[in-house]
Design an enzyme around this catalytic site. Structure first.
Site, short mmCIF file in Angstrom:
data_model
loop_
_atom_site.label_atom_id
_atom_site.label_comp_id
_atom_site.label_asym_id
_atom_site.label_seq_id
_atom_site.Cartn_x
_atom_site.Cartn_y
_atom_site.Cartn_z
CB ALA A 300 33.40 46.03 34.62
CG MET A 301 35.80 50.44 39.34
SD MET A 301 37.33 51.00 38.52
CE MET A 301 38.52 50.77 39.84
CG ASN A 303 35.33 49.29 42.87
OD1 ASN A 303 35.99 50.28 42.62
ND2 ASN A 303 34.13 49.07 42.34
CD GLU A 336 36.82 45.08 35.34
OE1 GLU A 336 37.50 45.68 36.19
OE2 GLU A 336 36.73 45.46 34.16
#
Ligand SMILES: *[C@@H]1O[C@H](CO)[C@@H](O)[C@H](O)[C@H]1NC(C)=O
Ligand SMILES: *[C@@H]1O[C@H](CO)[C@@H](O)[C@H](O)[C@H]1NC(C)=O
Ligand SMILES: *[C@@H]1O[C@H](CO)[C@@H](O)[C@H](O)[C@H]1NC(C)=O
Ligand SMILES: *[C@@H]1O[C@H](CO)[C@@H](O)[C@H](O)[C@H]1NC(C)=O
Ligand SMILES: *[C@@H]1O[C@H](CO)[C@@H](O)[C@H](O)[C@H]1NC(C)=O
Ligand SMILES: *[C@@H]1O[C@H](CO)[C@@H](O)[C@H](O)[C@H]1NC(C)=O
Ligand SMILES: *[C@@H]1O[C@H](CO)[C@@H](O)[C@H](O)[C@H]1NC(C)=O
Ligand SMILES: [Zn+2]
Length: 925
Positions: A300-301, A303, A336
């Site tokens: 996952a990222m 952002n 995240e």
């Protein structure tokens, strides 16, 4: 396709190679971006020509005189005739211009030489047009696809993945985390799609010339680093959820998976709200979108405002996802969202401190999970799992410090490892425990507030925490967080503490040295000194809840450890245990008498009076000491033998982790029979207590016990304990005979992996085909993952060989992101090991092309092989392979060094312990 891409790069390089002397890996500091205006048109009409183009307008402040603008750009076509530059800070906006451009391919620099010198204090506006194909690698601005089952058609979407250094593949920019700026993003796309970015939509209007195309402009973002910018053009559906605080929260997936979004849509906002309370800082953006991307390189990222995930990490299905999948999902979402503060609001200056992002997010995620799902006991589970991981990884000489110098992009990628995440998390938890709630929270809050929308380094955090700790008295005035923490973040490794008791004086002498797996390394080279918070308890007191230090191991100015004497300990009939609940990452060895007392308690009805986390600690410590020769296997096995009483997850997890390392070596040796007998004897009671793999018994509902049961079943079937195999085969037969196996699956969810694996191991070619078809038809990522790994359980050489080939087929049905995990499963299979090893050695060139340019994946192929190699001859073979494949393996040097060291320690184990271990086992059969 690959060669086309290479050609492009080669062409642009030959144009104008920079001949200047500037060859430093960081950007020159003469300029600073103040704002980006980014317009991107994405065209996905034709599968053969998926592309984008756009313009970026960057407002740049000059800090020093300079005659060039140096920024990052990679694999982008730039129409130089269209570049404009002007000064906008004074009236009249005088034109400037670009005389020439150069590239520095080593550092991805694009250098624009200006007509007139840029002057400090002035602001300039640079306009750059660019275009490129949507990337085929999973980085930059890239393509992903899924099959729409109704139309039976492949659908294409576009998505970004920029961390750590891939924004430069999508638009020219100052691609370093320290260059924060607000972004105004405008996406152009066909109106049948949806465009998403970090911020909410401001307005949508028709494209000026392309029919059916629109421009969607998003609100201006807060100042942020380039690696956090994100956008996507897709035809997904979403599930809304709303926080009471007003943050709009949406969870996106391909339309056919939208019913799998419910859990993430419920969990996300809850944990976000908890963080607002925990940090005492409101979530700064008006919305969060979380989106499940079919092709995605990491889990996952984070952002800012547009968090991206693999499907397996975001989508949950009550019919297909196991308890473990659900907890992993929550953990990823919590991680995240923690980054929205740690990483996004306050960002590390440079990748050296990536651990500040990752270690904190990992630790804070366990607080978040604990808050939303206390029944999972995530704090305990995560802290023990993290410790078990780092006790292994960080006992290698080839490990590295948490905070490390970074000069090239491949080093950044290599830093997203267990040391940044798990060790980072463990030292943050250690601070939390020795500082206590109040100073920890106050210190954090002031750090986050002070550096909000800015960048920081670990020193800045140490200052805030020291200040808070001195204010509350949590830390003696002559101690600073910096002194303590530098010993953990700037040094590689962790210590073992020897506790030698004097039973008449009721004292103990404590010494420390670095713990290393490689026993050839001499005492003098085990240097290093750690500031160790010492919590401990005694058999009489049994106060494991008190994790604040009663004393410290200290270091003097030259970095030597000062010995420590602990007084007022009990007499010779009572044990002591150090490191209550594993509150800091160190191992503890005791004298023989203390181990004897511990063994007595463990092997009695009183075993539960030792805290469950410390039971896991004792198992892990003693098995490591036996491995490296600081304890006898006789003693270690006496400790382990208490497990026939043990009913809790964590001690078993510690035992299984250690037994696995021995098992994969021992199973290749003539005396394996004794280990088989021993493990059977060890596991049978717990297998029976948990009612085997009989799911009709609903008494087992605690999440821990469900996880334990899957773990035990795995071992039980491998060792053919009781009815494990026959039960598995009968579940599988039942499934195979169902007329609609894609709709009805009678196999209990928590046993699917063991049932599938056992059935493939014992089954026919038709069973393999049956399961492969289920893989192709599955709509839930978690189910696909379970099947993919189980297909590797076959004992048929040809079947495994074919599976290896399917796995690395660029047009095959395994997605690139899953190929390393499939390879690992094949290599962990006792038959697959030699095949996988040979396959890698024979095909390293084509495998490296397959992963090009994301070579970091290749690091994951090595550990399952090195874990099983234990002879000097095979060590040399592996070493030769690595040096012959230097070109292919150059970006994963850390992984190859670690693999070689692991093999070496296996060789040492075999030479030192094989006979001893075998004879120790005899006494317990
Ligand atoms: C991008 O492509 C479109 C359509 O091919 C074209 O009309 C437009 O001028 C291009 N824009 C830039 C900035 O190159
Ligand atoms: C660009 O300007 C910076 C700052 O003046 C300077 O350090 C650097 O060497 C220049 N780069 C090139 C390629 O000349
Ligand atoms: C879907 O399309 C592919 C080729 O486009 C074809 O081979 C396949 O048979 C189709 N499947 C169904 C269920 O129609
Ligand atoms: C700790 O004890 C082990 C085993 O007795 C010994 O090998 C080691 O040298 C000791 N280390 C220190 C620092 O005293
Ligand atoms: C320790 O803490 C746990 C959980 O908070 C609690 O249930 C237990 O009673 C405590 N034990 C002692 C001895 O205080
Ligand atoms: C630190 O301790 C070591 C070992 O006891 C000693 O040799 C050294 O001189 C000490 N250094 C200082 C600055 O006290
Ligand atoms: C499974 O549980 C059911 C109900 O408790 C029982 O009838 C059955 O005999 C059990 N099977 C095994 C193999 O233990
Ligand atoms: Zn992270």
């Amino acid at each position: 396709m690959e060669w086309l891409l290479l050609l492009c790069v080669a062409l642009s390089l030959s144009l104008a190679r920079a001949n200047s002397s500037y060859d430093y890996f960081r950007l020159p500091t003469a300029l600073r971006p103040q704002k980006y205006d980014l317009r991107i048109l994405t065209i996905m009409e034709n599968v053969e020509d998926l592309r984008f183009n756009g313009t970026v307008k960057i407002q740049i402040e000059a800090l020093q005189n300079t005659k060039n603008i140096t920024l990052h750009s990679k694999d982008l076509t730039i129409d130089e005739s269209q570049i404009t530059l002007r000064q906008i800070s004074d009236e009249g906006s005088p034109e400037n211009c670009i005389t020439s451009t150069e590239v520095n391919p080593t550092h991805d620099f694009y250098i624009l030489n200006t007509c007139q010198e840029l002057l400090p204090g002035h602001i300039y506006e640079l306009n750059l047009p660019f275009s490129a194909k949507l990337q085929e690698q999973l980085a930059g601005y890239y393509r992903s696809s899924y099959v729409d089952p109704v139309a039976n058609k492949t659908r294409w979407i576009s998505i970004t993945q920029f961390e750590p250094a891939s924004a430069r593949l999508a638009f020219p920019c100052f691609d370093e985390p320290g260059y924060k700026a607000p972004f105004v993003i405008t996406l152009g796309y066909h109106k049948k799609f949806t465009g998403l970015s970090n911020m909410p939509v401001k307005e949508t209007k028709p494209h000026e010339s392309l029919p059916d195309y629109v421009w969607t402009e998003f609100e201006e973002s807060l100042p942020m680093s380039t690696y956090l910018v994100a956008y996507t053009v897709n035809d997904f559906s979403f599930k809304p959820s709303t926080l009471p605080s007003g943050t709009l929260f949406r969870t996106w997936a391909r339309p056919n998976a939208i019913d799998q979004c419910d859990y993430a849509a419920e969990f996300g906002p809850k944990v976000l709200q908890y963080y607002e309370e925990l940090f005492g800082i409101k979530f700064p953006l008006p919305k969060v979108d979380q989106i499940a991307v079919p092709d995605f390189s990491s889990g996952a990222m984070e952002n800012w405002g547009l968090v991206t995930y693999t499907e397996g990490a975001l989508l949950y299905s009550a019919e297909y996802s196991s308890q473990g999948d659900k907890q992993d999902l929550a953990n990823t979402v919590a991680h995240e969202l923690a980054h929205q503060w740690f990483g996004n609001l306050v960002t590390m200056n440079w990748w050296t401190d990536i651990w500040l992002n990752e270690g904190f997010a990992t630790y804070v995620a366990s607080l978040g999970m604990e808050n939303v799902h206390p029944e999972w006991r995530s704090m305990q589970f995560q802290s023990v799992s993290n410790m078990l991981t780092i006790f292994q990884k960080d006992s290698l000489e080839s490990s590295h410090p948490i905070s490390r110098p970074i000069e090239v992009v491949s080093q950044i990628s290599e830093s997203f490892d267990e040391i940044s995440y798990e060790k980072g998390s463990s030292v943050v938890r250690m601070m939390h425990l020795f500082l206590g709630e109040e100073s920890f929270r106050t210190g954090l809050k002031s750090y986050l507030e002070k550096y909000a929308y800015k960048n920081a380094e670990q020193e800045n955090l140490w200052e805030s925490l020291t200040e808070a700790a001195h204010k509350t008295g949590a830390l003696p005035k002559d101690y600073t967080i910096k002194t303590i923490m530098d010993s953990w973040t700037l040094q590689t490794g962790y210590p073992v503490i020897n506790v030698t008791r004097d039973y008449t004086a009721r004292t103990a002498e404590l010494t420390q040295e670095r713990y290393l797996l490689n026993t050839n390394i001499s005492r003098e080279h085990r240097d290093g000194c750690w500031w160790v918070p010492l919590s401990y308890t005694t058999q009489e007191e049994k106060d494991f809840n008190n994790t604040s230090p009663k004393a410290w191991m200290e270091c003097n100015e030259t970095g030597d450890s000062l010995p420590r004497t602990i007084k007022d300990l009990p007499g010779p009939d009572q044990w002591v245990i150090f490191n209550n609940q594993l509150s800091a990452p160190y191992k503890v060895n005791y004298d023989a008498q203390n181990w004897k007392l511990l063994i007595e308690t463990l092997n009695s009805d009183e075993y539960q009076t030792i805290h469950v986390v410390n039971r896991a600690q004792l198992i892990d410590d003693v098995l490591y000491f036996a491995w490296t020769g600081e304890q006898q296997y006789d003693v270690a096995l006496q400790v382990i033998s208490y497990l026939h009483r043990e009913r809790e997850l964590l001690p078993w997890k510690a035992a299984f982790d250690n037994l696995r390392s021995i098992n994969v070596i021992f199973r290749q040796m003539p005396n394996f029979r004794s280990l088989k007998g021993y493990i059977k004897k060890l596991i049978t009671p717990i297998y029976e207590h948990l009612n085997g793999i009989n799911d009709t018994d609903l008494s087992i509902q605690h999440p821990d016990q469900i996880l334990l049961r899957s773990m035990v079943a795995n071992w039980a079937c491998t060792y053919q304990i009781s009815d494990c195999e026959s039960q598995s085969l009968s579940y599988f037969r039942k499934w195979r005979s169902d007329v609609n196996p894609d709709e009805n699956n009678p196999v209990p969810i928590s046993f699917r992996s063991v049932v599938y694996c056992t059935s493939i191991k014992r089954g026919s070619d038709e069973d393999w085909e049956f399961l492969w078809t289920r893989y192709q038809k599955a709509n839930v990522a978690n189910e696909k993952e379970t099947i993919m790994d189980s297909l590797a359980c076959s004992l048929e050489v040809w079947q495994l060989q074919r599976y290896l080939e399917i796995n690395f087929d660029p047009k095959g049905e395994i997605r690139k992101q899953d190929s390393a995990s499939v390879f690992q499963s094949i290599a962990s299979n006792k038959i697959g090991f030699l095949l996988a090893k040979k396959y890698l050695m024979d095909n390293v060139v084509s495998i490296s092309k397959f992963y090009h340019p994301q070579y970091e994946y290749m690091a994951e192929l090595l550990p399952p092989l090195s874990d099983q190699i234990f002879t000097r001859k095979d060590y040399h073979e592996f070493k030769t392979f690595i040096s012959k494949s230097k070109e292919q393996l150059k970006d994963i040097e850390q992984a190859t060094n670690q693999s070689l060291e692991i093999i070496l320690t296996n060789v040492q184990w075999k030479e030192r312990n094989y006979e001893k271990f075998t004879s120790a086992l005899q006494k317990f059969l």
